[in-house]
Design a protein around this motif. Structure first.
Motif, short mmCIF file in Angstrom:
data_model
loop_
_atom_site.label_atom_id
_atom_site.label_comp_id
_atom_site.label_asym_id
_atom_site.label_seq_id
_atom_site.Cartn_x
_atom_site.Cartn_y
_atom_site.Cartn_z
N ILE A 1 -5.18 -1.91 -8.24
CA ILE A 1 -5.87 -2.80 -7.32
C ILE A 1 -5.63 -4.26 -7.71
O ILE A 1 -5.37 -5.12 -6.85
N ALA B 1 -5.93 -0.26 -0.64
CA ALA B 1 -5.64 0.24 -1.98
C ALA B 1 -6.71 1.23 -2.42
O ALA B 1 -6.40 2.29 -3.00
N VAL B 2 -7.97 0.91 -2.16
CA VAL B 2 -9.06 1.83 -2.52
C VAL B 2 -8.94 3.13 -1.74
O VAL B 2 -9.06 4.23 -2.29
N GLN C 1 -3.63 -6.90 -5.32
CA GLN C 1 -4.25 -8.18 -4.95
C GLN C 1 -3.34 -9.36 -5.32
O GLN C 1 -3.17 -10.30 -4.54
N PHE D 1 -7.05 -4.87 -0.39
CA PHE D 1 -8.11 -4.28 -1.21
C PHE D 1 -8.65 -3.01 -0.57
O PHE D 1 -8.79 -1.96 -1.23
N MET E 1 -6.41 3.20 -11.05
CA MET E 1 -6.86 2.52 -9.85
C MET E 1 -7.16 1.04 -10.10
O MET E 1 -6.78 0.18 -9.31
N THR E 2 -7.88 0.73 -11.19
CA THR E 2 -8.22 -0.68 -11.44
C THR E 2 -6.96 -1.52 -11.68
O THR E 2 -6.85 -2.64 -11.16
N GLU F 1 0.81 -1.22 0.00
CA GLU F 1 0.00 0.00 0.00
C GLU F 1 0.85 1.27 0.00
O GLU F 1 0.53 2.23 -0.71
#
Length: 490
Positions: free
Chosen positions: A162, A215-216, A166, A212, A158-159, A132
């Protein structure tokens, strides 16, 4: 000589036109689509050791005097304090909660019956540094280079990140469990198969869920920093860390408690969890590889996080041994490690951003050395030294405040013992932070000179080293108190 002067004049004029300061969202965002397009190309080329300056010229360095002028306000003591202090103390408060909660859950049945979980706690908490905080550094650099100026950029970045986080979290969790079990066997302890399966399921689930969430949250923090015209280098990494410890400890405690109930009759639940996560790996790799913002990192970002995990796991063995001797130590461990990790991540992120803005990958700015005097890191007029002094200045009152809060809540020590403990504790904390600050400078410039992007390299090493040093120095402080005859209060 004349042609050289004409060339210098042209380069200065061209550089000023390209890098003129425009205090819009993000602090260093250039006007118009031309500047954004240029920075997209810069981001692509920087990992290859190139930086295009104009269609008719070869690669050359960006003038350091221009970059220094642009960041002058950001490097001032007051500006740095204003942006760093609030996130630092918010992060510290979260670490105090994490420490008190960790001290509380060590008496739970799952942690007593499966003590191997304790060994993995530093590695799981270290994921915030391995993943992170590294993500925060990457996003901060992209924001400062003007690459996160619209919602389409936000979604793509972002996608991809992420999916990458993961992927890394699941793989690192599997490796951490394997390493932890191996170290336990080497110590001569017996590993029970059911406990091992439960340990893998718990560790993988914790790493995935925590990564997850963080990260968001990290992505939104960087976006909000852009909107409110704050340098994300000063905000994103400590805020990501502030939630990292308490989120990871909360998730692992709840999952360990529930999964421990399945050991006797429903061990298949743990097996299904492991299989599902393993089956996700090819899809996550495919998605991260297709995303232009993570296509290179998905191949190159593994060595730092794996080595950092190994260092953290070794720290976990030391933590387990210290916890068996000193029952009050777990409450202080997240704070000791977390504060050092937060502060060095800010320094490393700022150093990386400055190098990206001053030169191209593989070439150090003019008059910049990889190794400097340990004294110069504190006593210099350079921006990295100013940052170091400010951050170390924050460490003293911060660590004192956080330690006193923990002592008051736990009623741990008498006044005399508590005063001695605070003295040893602060000395240990300052020693840890100083070593990390110097290491951050050397490591960041070293990997840059070898054409390695420090955004994906340095923070995992630094936070892992910080965790290991924090555990060792904290244990040393307790050992000193024990040699003074105060064992009964520890």
């Amino acid at each position: 000589m004349c042609s050289r002067k004409c060339y210098d004049v042209f380069f200065r004029l061209f550089s000023r036109s390209i890098f003129s300061s425009d205090k819009q969202r993000g602090g260093f965002i250039e006007k118009g689509a031309t500047r954004r397009a240029r920075h997209r190309q810069l981001q692509i080329n920087k990992d290859r050791g190139k930086m295009e300056t104009s269609p008719n010229s070869s690669s050359m360095k960006i003038g350091p005097e221009i970059c220094d002028q642009e960041r002058a306000d950001d490097d001032s003591v007051w500006a740095l304090l204003k942006q760093v202090t609030i996130p630092f103390f918010i992060a510290g408060g979260a670490m105090v909660l994490a420490g008190l909660y960790f001290d509380y859950i060590q008496e739970w049945l799952a942690f007593k019956e499966v003590p191997e979980i304790i060994v993995l706690v530093p590695a799981l908490l270290g994921l915030k540094g391995n993943l992170e905080m590294t993500l925060a550094a990457r996003l901060s650099t992209e924001a400062n280079l003007g690459m996160m100026n619209n919602s389409k950029d936000h979604l793509s970045i972002m996608t991809g990140n992420i999916a990458l986080v993961q992927l890394q979290a699941i793989v690192i969790a599997i490796l951490a469990c394997s390493t932890g079990c191996l170290l336990i066997v080497l110590e001569g302890n017996l590993v029970i198969p059911e406990h091992t399966i439960m340990l893998f399921a718990c560790c993988i689930s914790t790493a995935s869920l925590a990564s997850f969430i963080l990260a968001v949250v990290t992505g939104f923090i960087v976006i909000f920093s852009i909107y409110f015209k704050v340098n994300p280098d000063n905000i994103a990494t400590p805020m990501a860390a502030s939630l990292g410890d308490i989120t990871s400890i909360l998730i692992i405690s709840l999952l360990a408690t529930e999964l421990y109930k399945t050991i006797d009759n429903n061990i298949w639940v743990c097996i299904v969890i492991i299989v599902v996560y393993v089956m996700m790996l090819p899809f996550l790799f495919w998605f991260a590889r297709r995303n232009p913002h993570t296509s290179k990192v998905v191949y190159s970002g593994w060595v730092p996080v794996i080595l950092a995990m190994l260092i953290s796991t070794l720290g976990g063995i030391s933590l387990k041994n210290f916890m068996e001797r000193y029952k009050t130590l777990p409450a202080f461990q997240p704070v000791m490690n977390g504060v050092g990790g937060n502060l060095v991540s800010i320094q490393a992120s700022r150093l990386s951003t400055m190098l990206h803005m001053k030169s191209h990958l593989g070439d150090l700015p003019e008059n910049t050395d990889v190794v400097i005097s340990p004294i110069k890191i504190l006593y210099s007029k350079d921006s990295y030294s100013v940052t170091c002094r400010v951050l170390m200045g924050l460490a003293v009152p911060g660590q004192l405040l956080f330690a006193v809060i923990i002592m008051l809540v736990r009623h741990s020590f008498t006044v005399s013992t508590g005063s001695l403990f605070l003295l040893f504790y602060v000395v240990a904390a300052l020693s840890q932070v100083y070593i990390l600050m110097y290491s951050a400078y050397v490591m960041t410039h070293f990997v840059w000179k070898w054409s390695i992007n420090p955004d994906t390299t340095t923070i995992p090493y630094l936070t892992a080293i910080g965790d290991f040093l924090g555990i060792i120095f904290l244990g040393a402080a307790y050992t000193l108190l024990e040699t003074m005859g105060l064992k009964e209060q520890l």
